[in-house]
Design a protein around this motif. Structure first.
Motif, PDB file in Angstrom:
ATOM      1  N   UNK A 199      40.455  24.117  44.042  1.00 10.80           N
ATOM      2  CA  UNK A 199      41.217  25.350  44.293  1.00 10.80           C
ATOM      3  C   UNK A 199      41.180  26.272  43.090  1.00 10.80           C
ATOM      4  N   UNK A 246      37.963  27.920  43.213  1.00 11.11           N
ATOM      5  CA  UNK A 246      37.969  28.903  44.304  1.00 11.11           C
ATOM      6  C   UNK A 246      38.612  30.199  43.820  1.00 11.11           C
ATOM      7  N   UNK A 247      39.732  30.050  43.077  1.00 12.46           N
ATOM      8  CA  UNK A 247      40.410  31.232  42.537  1.00 12.46           C
ATOM      9  C   UNK A 247      39.485  31.970  41.581  1.00 12.46           C
ATOM     10  N   UNK A 268      36.783  33.849  43.285  1.00 11.94           N
ATOM     11  CA  UNK A 268      37.244  35.133  43.831  1.00 11.94           C
ATOM     12  C   UNK A 268      37.298  36.195  42.738  1.00 11.94           C
ATOM     13  N   UNK A 269      37.688  35.772  41.527  1.00 13.07           N
ATOM     14  CA  UNK A 269      37.729  36.738  40.431  1.00 13.07           C
ATOM     15  C   UNK A 269      36.329  37.269  40.142  1.00 13.07           C
ATOM     16  N   UNK A 297      35.069  39.543  42.817  1.00 16.16           N
ATOM     17  CA  UNK A 297      35.587  40.912  42.671  1.00 16.16           C
ATOM     18  C   UNK A 297      34.755  41.682  41.655  1.00 16.16           C
ATOM     19  N   UNK A 298      34.313  41.010  40.597  1.00 18.13           N
ATOM     20  CA  UNK A 298      33.474  41.685  39.600  1.00 18.13           C
ATOM     21  C   UNK A 298      32.124  42.062  40.207  1.00 18.13           C
ATOM     22  N   UNK A 354      31.548  42.555  43.328  1.00 16.49           N
ATOM     23  CA  UNK A 354      31.846  43.615  44.296  1.00 16.49           C
ATOM     24  C   UNK A 354      31.890  44.972  43.581  1.00 16.49           C
ATOM     25  N   UNK A 408      29.492  48.189  44.308  1.00 19.95           N
ATOM     26  CA  UNK A 408      29.977  49.534  44.661  1.00 19.95           C
ATOM     27  C   UNK A 408      29.408  50.572  43.697  1.00 19.95           C
ATOM     28  N   UNK A 460      48.771  31.763  40.160  1.00 17.26           N
ATOM     29  CA  UNK A 460      47.645  30.939  40.615  1.00 17.26           C
ATOM     30  C   UNK A 460      47.908  29.469  40.291  1.00 17.26           C
ATOM     31  N   UNK A 480      47.936  26.661  43.170  1.00 19.69           N
ATOM     32  CA  UNK A 480      47.083  25.464  43.204  1.00 19.69           C
ATOM     33  C   UNK A 480      47.950  24.228  43.395  1.00 19.69           C
ATOM     34  N   UNK A 491      46.146  31.890  45.787  1.00 18.89           N
ATOM     35  CA  UNK A 491      45.012  31.322  45.059  1.00 18.89           C
ATOM     36  C   UNK A 491      43.770  32.189  45.250  1.00 18.89           C
ATOM     37  N   UNK A 492      43.596  32.738  46.443  1.00 18.34           N
ATOM     38  CA  UNK A 492      42.363  33.471  46.719  1.00 18.34           C
ATOM     39  C   UNK A 492      42.427  34.946  46.331  1.00 18.34           C
ATOM     40  N   UNK A 493      43.592  35.576  46.403  1.00 15.84           N
ATOM     41  CA  UNK A 493      43.597  37.032  46.235  1.00 15.84           C
ATOM     42  C   UNK A 493      44.241  37.539  44.952  1.00 15.84           C
ATOM     43  N   UNK A 516      43.462  36.484  42.046  1.00 11.58           N
ATOM     44  CA  UNK A 516      42.359  36.680  41.101  1.00 11.58           C
ATOM     45  C   UNK A 516      41.673  38.045  41.237  1.00 11.58           C
ATOM     46  N   UNK A 517      41.664  38.603  42.444  1.00 11.51           N
ATOM     47  CA  UNK A 517      41.033  39.914  42.625  1.00 11.51           C
ATOM     48  C   UNK A 517      41.830  40.979  41.876  1.00 11.51           C
ATOM     49  N   UNK A 549      40.974  40.668  38.298  1.00 12.25           N
ATOM     50  CA  UNK A 549      39.749  41.391  37.967  1.00 12.25           C
ATOM     51  C   UNK A 549      40.014  42.877  37.794  1.00 12.25           C
ATOM     52  N   UNK A 559      41.809  43.445  34.639  1.00 11.62           N
ATOM     53  CA  UNK A 559      40.920  43.180  33.503  1.00 11.62           C
ATOM     54  C   UNK A 559      39.989  44.363  33.262  1.00 11.62           C
ATOM     55  N   UNK A 560      39.382  44.867  34.336  1.00 13.25           N
ATOM     56  CA  UNK A 560      38.456  45.993  34.188  1.00 13.25           C
ATOM     57  C   UNK A 560      39.209  47.227  33.691  1.00 13.25           C
ATOM     58  N   UNK A 570      36.949  52.617  43.299  1.00 10.10           N
ATOM     59  CA  UNK A 570      36.668  51.184  43.177  1.00 10.10           C
ATOM     60  C   UNK A 570      37.952  50.410  42.898  1.00 10.10           C
ATOM     61  N   UNK A 588      39.839  49.824  46.023  1.00  8.24           N
ATOM     62  CA  UNK A 588      39.294  48.708  46.800  1.00  8.24           C
ATOM     63  C   UNK A 588      39.834  47.385  46.270  1.00  8.24           C
ATOM     64  N   UNK A 589      39.633  47.164  44.965  1.00  8.55           N
ATOM     65  CA  UNK A 589      40.052  45.897  44.378  1.00  8.55           C
ATOM     66  C   UNK A 589      41.553  45.700  44.550  1.00  8.55           C
ATOM     67  N   UNK A 593      42.351  44.932  48.243  1.00 11.33           N
ATOM     68  CA  UNK A 593      41.852  43.617  48.690  1.00 11.33           C
ATOM     69  C   UNK A 593      42.890  42.577  48.327  1.00 11.33           C
ATOM     70  N   UNK A 601      42.582  45.567  54.492  1.00 10.73           N
ATOM     71  CA  UNK A 601      43.056  46.340  53.339  1.00 10.73           C
ATOM     72  C   UNK A 601      42.681  47.813  53.412  1.00 10.73           C
TER      73      UNK A 601
END
Lengths: 204, 590
Positions: free
Chosen positions: A33, A36-37, A40-41, A44-45, A47, A51, B184, B188, B222-224, B226-227, B230, B233-234, B261, B264-265, B268, B318
């Motif tokens: 898991x 998996x996290x 996803x990070x 996103x990078x 992605x 774009x 996160x 987990x 856990x899955x989203x 992290x987006x 990101x 972070x950017x 962009x 979007x992130x 999401x 989204x």
């Protein structure tokens, strides 16, 4: 225990060993898991890269300085090799060949250091050629994504150093090999992300 | 060695209350941390409401204390910081720690019959990383140029160096990243614990709905999250290291970064986040309505399927936040249809709750009325959302107060009432004492009536055209006639704050002087009520064996033989036909 778990961990006959296998599967599930996290990070990078790239007319931009992809290519070999070495190390540990396991992890740490060193060199070379993080989205993508990746390699590098020291002190046997195996999983993950970056950013 | 060994209770203060690995203590830590920030976020909200009612006038009390330089009034410089931090604090540092941090930690191991989380040390780390992020939020107020001011959505270019110079915004983005890491870690832990640590007999279809809600939330976390990590972070790279991921100006030179962009992130992550916040509340409401209607939850399996369907759909809608960004119309239409499809599983949930109550012996306890309040305000939020999910109406309503009213009904009102439903319901288990029902009901009616009016008022002025985020809406002639409505809405908000006094009194008084609760004050059958209140460190002496689903109520056979209208999940009862809530295959197996 699911069949998938049974395949990944051989079920030993006695209860203590079975409980150990169950605990290991719990730990491994946690790691899955976590990865998996992290996947996803990085997704996103990628992605973001996609774009930015599809929205620009020319890629790389016309005024972007040329650079050799030699260093990233070598680094792909280095990180693939390190994964292979660690994989061998884990199978040595499973057979309790402690010296071979220790050597593998020490070699793996050297490869990790080499990767980071070459990355550093690559960034310096890029900057010298005039491509900097603030020269448009092209520079942003190359530097930003490799920075984030290198930060994860750095974490893995420290882990490998600690594991190597512990291996030197003969801390690990088959019973407590799960720590080693989980960090190896992490290392494989970081390696796969690098290969994806190499292909999408430097080759495509 | 045993799979779930019994640990001795720690003896030192530090190990027992600070750096503890006991999920129940960590739950309380999250609850305190969340309540503190709920108060902070609430006071910021009151200042925003003051500004919209009486712009330029001196804020009572707070103005004297903190705004001396401007003579007590809210300045145009301060104003965006208020709503930015109100939103972020409420979402990441109040609702998330309370619903997910506190009740996730408290309920999951107890309700599935486990001695602790799968990774207790990670659990402790999760809390302290969360505290670090709270400290970072506090620190962000003390930089030059002050705290973050780019709204909770933090869109560039507003959140870039030009829109919000200074380190306050950077610090806030970093704090979001850090709290994301904490979330996160928690996620987990929850996901793994439910998969691996269910007691014997606790099949997936016998899990309490609370656990289902929390588990699905954790999967989304856990899955989203992290987006969002990101994106943050950017943005930090853009702000600190000169990269141009979100800098539109670079477009002119041929290789542009793109502020869209970030949207979007952000979305999401952001759309699943809405469901991250509401799924635990839905789960809790589903259980509580069944408990206090003294009836099995109607079509339990359907509720579970609907929860899963919402979880899956939440990941693919989204784009409805971006209809106004010049998105491809075809793409916009797909997002619109997917968005509207969510109303189908949502209807299943609502109908199941109503059916559960139908002809039940309803006990209007404090948790029950909070649960019903949650259903009502989420219903309002869901219905008003349809007009935002539909492109043609969204074009008019986009960025108006209507949007604010809508998402506050779903994300604020429903989670707020849901959180208090949980607090009133599990308080006896957490602290071993009952809360005062009279004060609880006063708290409910103040909260329910005024929270409905506050966000209803926002819907109305938004429909009349008032844009969100305006410092002084009445500078514009076409909005001047809305000041009366805004003043009334603001007074509803102040009354809402006043109503919380009943809770504070009740909470502290009951904690120390409340009536002893006993093991099972609500007469319900889930596993946490089979052990003492508060539970011992290791929760269960022997790990219980589970024979039924969580909602075995009003079964005639049980009533006849045992003289009570409920059956514990760990109580074997042979010779009766299990009710509709239990999976048939399981019943045959057991």
């Amino acid at each position: 225990m699911s069949t998938m778990a049974a395949k990944m961990i051989e079920m030993p006959p006695n209860v203590a060993a079975q409980n150990r296998a169950r605990r290991e599967w719990t730990a491994m599930l946690g790691m899955i898991f976590l990865l998996a996290a992290w996947a996803m990070m990085f997704a996103a990078l990628f992605f973001s890269y996609a774009i930015v790239r599809v929205r620009s007319n020319v890629w790389p931009p016309v005024n972007a300085p040329e650079f050799s992809i030699m260093l990233p290519a070598i680094n792909s070999f280095v990180i693939a090799l390190s994964s292979l070495v660690l994989h061998r190390g884990v199978s040595h540990l499973r057979k309790e060949k402690l010296a071979a396991f220790r050597n593998a992890f020490m070699l793996g740490s050297v490869f990790a250091a080499l990767f980071l060193g070459l990355q550093w060199h690559f960034w310096s070379a890029l900057m010298a050629s005039g491509l900097t993080p603030d020269s448009g989205s092209y520079g942003s993508i190359i530097f930003g994504l490799t920075w984030v990746h290198a930060a994860h390699v750095l974490i893995g590098f420290f882990a490998l150093i600690v594991l190597s020291i512990q291996a030197w002190r003969q801390v690990y046997r088959l019973e407590n090999s799960i720590t080693v195996r989980l960090w190896t999983m992490y290392w494989h993950f970081v390696g796969i992300v690098w290969l994806l970056m190499f292909v999408t950013i430097f080759i495509m | 060695m045993d799979l779930q060994p019994i640990h001795h209770e720690p003896t030192t203060f530090v190990k027992k209350y600070l750096f503890t690995t006991d999920h129940k203590v960590i739950a309380k830590q999250f609850l305190w941390a969340g309540l503190l920030f709920l108060l902070w976020g609430g006071l910021l909200a009151m200042m925003i409401r003051w500004q919209w009612a009486y712009p330029g006038e001196k804020v009572p009390v707070i103005g004297d204390l903190f705004l001396k330089e401007s003579g007590g009034a809210i300045t145009p410089d301060l104003y965006p910081k208020l709503f930015t931090n109100h939103g972020l604090i409420m979402i990441f540092w109040a609702i998330t720690p309370m619903l997910i941090g506190a009740f996730g930690n408290y309920c999951i191991p107890l309700m599935i019959g486990a001695r602790d989380m799968a990774f207790p040390l990670l659990n402790m780390l999760s809390f302290w990383v969360f505290v670090l992020s709270q400290i970072m939020v506090g620190a962000s107020f003390f930089f030059d140029n002050g705290a973050a001011a780019a709204a909770w959505i933090s869109y560039p270019p507003m959140s870039g160096n030009i829109g919000t110079p200074g380190h306050g915004q950077t610090m806030m983005m970093a704090a979001i990243f850090v709290t994301g890491v904490a979330t996160i870690m928690g996620g987990i832990n929850y996901v793994t614990t439910v998969i691996r640590f269910r007691a014997p007999g606790m099949t997936w279809m016998r899990l309490p709905l609370t656990v289902w809600g929390l588990w699905l939330t954790s999967v989304l976390n856990v899955l989203f999250v992290p987006v969002l990590g990101s994106a943050g972070l950017l943005l930090i790279l853009d702000r600190m290291f000169g990269t141009q991921f979100f800098v539109a100006g670079a477009n002119a030179t041929g290789t542009g970064g793109d502020p869209i962009l970030f949207q979007h992130l952000f979305w999401i992550f952001g759309h699943p986040e809405v469901y991250i916040l509401i799924l635990p509340a839905w789960g809790i409401v589903g259980d509580v309505i069944s408990f206090f209607s003294r009836k099995p939850a109607y079509w339990y399996k359907g509720t579970v399927i609907a929860l899963i369907a919402v979880t899956v759909l939440s990941a693919v809608v989204y784009g409805h936040h971006m209809f106004m960004t010049g998105i491809n119309p075809l793409l916009g239409q797909s997002f619109m249809i997917l968005t509207l499809v969510i109303s189908i599983p949502a209807e299943v949930l609502f109908l199941n709750w109503l059916h559960t109550m139908w002809k039940g012996s309803i006990r209007l306890t404090v948790p029950m009325i909070f649960a019903l309040g949650t259903v009502f305000v989420f219903g309002l939020g869901g219905l008003t959302g349809i007009f935002l999910g539909t492109i043609s109406t969204d074009i008019y309503l986009h960025d108006t107060m209507y949007v604010v009213g809508h998402f506050h009904y779903t994300m604020a009102a429903a989670t707020f009432l849901g959180t208090f439903c949980a607090i009133y319901f599990w308080f006896p288990k957490m602290f071993g004492r009952k809360m005062n029902p009279m004060l609880g009901k006063l708290h409910f009616w103040f909260s329910f009536i005024f929270i409905t009016l506050v966000f209803g008022g926002q819907l109305v002025v938004g429909y009349a055209g008032q844009p969100r985020w305006f410092f002084d809406p009445y500078q514009y002639t076409f909005l001047q006639h809305l000041q009366d409505a805004n003043i009334k809405t603001s007074w509803a908000a102040f009354a809402l704050l006043f109503g919380q006094v009943f809770f504070v009194i009740n909470f502290f008084k009951s904690m120390f002087a409340g009536e002893e609760a006993g093991d099972n004050p609500w007469e319900v059958g889930t596993l946490e009520w089979t052990i003492p209140s508060p539970p011992p460190v290791h929760n269960f002496d022997p790990i219980p064996t589970v024979y039924h689903g969580p909602h075995e109520y009003a079964h005639p056979g049980v009533l006849e033989k045992m003289g009570k209208d409920w059956l514990g999940q760990d109580e074997a009862f042979d010779g009766i036909e299990l009710s509709a809530s239990t999976d048939e295959k399981v019943a045959q197996g057991a």
